[in-house]
Design an enzyme around this catalytic site. Structure first.
Site, PDB file in Angstrom:
ATOM      1  N   HIS A   4     110.978 -16.712 -21.489  1.00  0.00           N
ATOM      2  CA  HIS A   4     111.234 -17.775 -22.625  1.00  0.00           C
ATOM      3  C   HIS A   4     109.206 -17.680 -22.682  1.00  0.00           C
ATOM      4  O   HIS A   4     109.506 -18.506 -24.170  1.00  0.00           O
ATOM      5  CB  HIS A   4     111.454 -18.707 -21.757  1.00  0.00           C
ATOM      6  CG  HIS A   4     112.913 -19.044 -21.361  1.00  0.00           C
ATOM      7  ND1 HIS A   4     113.394 -19.175 -21.997  1.00  0.00           N
ATOM      8  CD2 HIS A   4     112.963 -19.408 -20.136  1.00  0.00           C
ATOM      9  CE1 HIS A   4     114.868 -19.288 -21.094  1.00  0.00           C
ATOM     10  NE2 HIS A   4     114.920 -19.197 -19.802  1.00  0.00           N
ATOM     11  N   ASP A  45     119.668 -12.943 -17.735  1.00  0.00           N
ATOM     12  CA  ASP A  45     119.108 -14.261 -17.374  1.00  0.00           C
ATOM     13  C   ASP A  45     120.612 -14.700 -18.158  1.00  0.00           C
ATOM     14  O   ASP A  45     121.286 -14.821 -18.529  1.00  0.00           O
ATOM     15  CB  ASP A  45     118.006 -14.065 -17.747  1.00  0.00           C
ATOM     16  CG  ASP A  45     118.010 -15.776 -17.265  1.00  0.00           C
ATOM     17  OD1 ASP A  45     117.137 -15.468 -15.937  1.00  0.00           O
ATOM     18  OD2 ASP A  45     118.667 -16.964 -17.889  1.00  0.00           O
ATOM     19  N   HIS A 103     120.187 -17.802 -19.274  1.00  0.00           N
ATOM     20  CA  HIS A 103     119.639 -18.189 -20.661  1.00  0.00           C
ATOM     21  C   HIS A 103     119.326 -16.936 -21.639  1.00  0.00           C
ATOM     22  O   HIS A 103     118.547 -15.816 -21.355  1.00  0.00           O
ATOM     23  CB  HIS A 103     118.581 -19.419 -20.291  1.00  0.00           C
ATOM     24  CG  HIS A 103     118.721 -20.373 -18.758  1.00  0.00           C
ATOM     25  ND1 HIS A 103     118.959 -19.775 -17.638  1.00  0.00           N
ATOM     26  CD2 HIS A 103     119.188 -21.203 -19.418  1.00  0.00           C
ATOM     27  CE1 HIS A 103     119.541 -21.248 -17.313  1.00  0.00           C
ATOM     28  NE2 HIS A 103     119.319 -21.800 -17.925  1.00  0.00           N
ATOM     29  N   ASP A 123     121.260 -16.343 -12.841  1.00  0.00           N
ATOM     30  CA  ASP A 123     121.187 -18.014 -12.275  1.00  0.00           C
ATOM     31  C   ASP A 123     122.577 -17.962 -13.404  1.00  0.00           C
ATOM     32  O   ASP A 123     123.517 -18.897 -13.430  1.00  0.00           O
ATOM     33  CB  ASP A 123     120.954 -18.286 -13.296  1.00  0.00           C
ATOM     34  CG  ASP A 123     119.596 -17.791 -14.436  1.00  0.00           C
ATOM     35  OD1 ASP A 123     120.061 -16.684 -14.739  1.00  0.00           O
ATOM     36  OD2 ASP A 123     119.122 -18.127 -14.893  1.00  0.00           O
TER      37      ASP A 123
HETATM   38  C1  OKP Z   1     114.345 -20.865 -17.260  1.00  0.00           C
HETATM   39  B1  OKP Z   1     114.985 -19.121 -16.895  1.00  0.00           B
HETATM   40  C2  OKP Z   1     117.799 -27.936 -15.720  1.00  0.00           C
HETATM   41  C3  OKP Z   1     117.226 -27.761 -17.214  1.00  0.00           C
HETATM   42  C4  OKP Z   1     116.514 -26.528 -17.572  1.00  0.00           C
HETATM   43  C5  OKP Z   1     115.047 -24.757 -18.276  1.00  0.00           C
HETATM   44  C6  OKP Z   1     116.131 -24.025 -17.647  1.00  0.00           C
HETATM   45  C7  OKP Z   1     114.353 -23.057 -17.722  1.00  0.00           C
HETATM   46  C8  OKP Z   1     115.550 -21.826 -16.873  1.00  0.00           C
HETATM   47  N1  OKP Z   1     116.432 -29.083 -15.397  1.00  0.00           N
HETATM   48  N2  OKP Z   1     115.790 -26.534 -18.087  1.00  0.00           N
HETATM   49  O1  OKP Z   1     115.520 -18.850 -17.800  1.00  0.00           O
HETATM   50  O2  OKP Z   1     115.848 -18.828 -15.679  1.00  0.00           O
HETATM   51 ZN    ZN Z   2     117.309 -18.089 -16.728  1.00  0.00          ZN
END
Ligand code: OKP
Ligand code: ZN
Length: 347
Positions: A163, A199, A201, A288
């Site tokens: 990110h 990932d 996200h 994830d």
């Molecule tokens: C980072 B990576 C949960 C809300 C989500 C940001 C997620 C970041 C993910 N408290 N907030 O891509 O695994």
């Molecule tokens: Zn993620």
């Protein structure tokens, strides 16, 4: 598989992140990397080494100097505001969005925290800079090992990186390890490098860094940003710009997607990478996507990660794996090492 391990990762240890109006305990915890390390050792998956020493300029190949200067001094500035801050993490509260200026560098630390970030979920701690820098060195070292002839190498580090942009942190990420690995491969003379981001996200930082470039292809399978973080990037119509037109592929999937649908998207990403005729591959390896992940919404099972490793190996490319997300702490080692083991079985 050779692992380059960041033994300084635990220096980054956030306490709380802002979530739905409350400060909640961080999901991105040191135990994540500990579980992966333990699983690698249990299965005897290969040598585990530390990173090589890095010249400061290596990180500046991807990140802006004013952002790096800010990160390097941020903790000292934070504590200087109030000595009691030594026991509190720094979180941003003010952001220069549309109609504000981003060319001025305000004297206020709080203002610069916002200038260089995009969410309130990524605490900056006393050891963030040291941990992130050592992690960047791991990613670059893993790239060098692959350049020296290793079929693959795994950079085991946290905080994650995908990110983080050229000049901003967010999503638990401060330095973009995958982008640094890709750039190291390019700087060593490889003409075309692909980044595959698996990932849950979208890797908005990596996409942004390479969006206008024709030498680095970015492909990502992730949850639809209409409903999932990072919300403002990762849509299918983002295909690259300028010289980089056609060198970006987003494959967003609906929340709730299971492995059959996910694997079809992976195959599509790998076909695009083959068409690009990449010389090497960097994998942003987040797990994830696991059904038990506490902040995510896909349905992959532990055995599926073996198949993912096999599918990636079948691309036949020298490969640098970089650890990203995965918050089901008890299973993060099994799932991550399954990918690496599956890769090794097919490689
Ligand atoms: C980072 B990576 C949960 C809300 C989500 C940001 C997620 C970041 C993910 N408290 N907030 O891509 O695994
Ligand atoms: Zn993620």
């Amino acid at each position: 598989m050779l692992t380059i391990y960041n033994d300084r990762h635990a220096l980054h240890q956030g306490r709380f992140e802002m979530f739905r109006g409350e400060l909640v305990p961080c999901f991105e915890v040191p135990a994540r990397a500990d579980f992966v390390l333990r699983e690698l050792q249990l299965r005897g998956l290969g040598a585990i080494e530390g990173p090589q020493e890095l010249p400061a300029v290596a990180i500046a190949r991807i990140h802006s100097q004013r952002y790096l200067d800010f990160l390097a001094g941020a903790w000292q500035e934070w504590v200087a505001l109030d000595p009691a801050n030594a026991n509190r993490d720094a979180l941003p509260s003010y952001w220069p969005i549309r109609s504000f200026r981003s060319d001025v560098l305000p004297a206020s630390f709080s203002a610069r925290m916002g200038l260089f970030s995009f969410d309130a979920g990524s605490p900056l701690t006393a050891g963030t800079w040291a941990a992130a820098r050592a992690g960047a060195a791991c990613a670059i070292t893993a790239a060098r090992k692959v350049l020296q002839g290793e079929r693959a190498a795994f950079a085991l580090t946290r905080p994650p990186g995908h990110h983080a942009g050229m000049d901003f942190f967010g999503g638990y990420c401060f330095l973009n390890n995958a982008a640094l690995a890709a750039q190291a491969l390019r700087d060593a003379g490889l003409e075309r490098v692909a980044v595959l981001d698996v990932d849950y996200h979208h890797g908005n930082g990596t996409q942004s860094i390479f969006y206008q470039r024709a030498d680095v292809f970015f492909a990502s399978v992730h949850c639809d940003p209409h409903t999932e973080y990072p919300y403002f990037l990762g849509y299918a119509d983002e295909r690259g710009a300028g010289a980089g037109e056609g060198c970006n592929l987003n494959l967003p999937l609906a929340r709730g997607s299971g492995f059959p649908r996910w694997r079809t998207a992976l195959a599509q990403a790998l076909r695009a990478i083959a068409d690009f005729r990449a010389d090497a591959l960097v994998v942003s390896l987040g797990v994830d996507t696991f059904e038990g992940d506490p902040i995510s919404g896909f349905g992959l099972r532990s055995a599926d990660y073996l198949a993912i490793g096999e599918d990636i190996a079948a691309a036949g490319l020298p490969t640098v794996f970089v650890f990203e997300g995965g918050y089901a702490v008890a299973e993060v080692g099994i799932n991550t090492v399954n990918v690496l083991e599956g890769f090794g079985q097919r490689a």
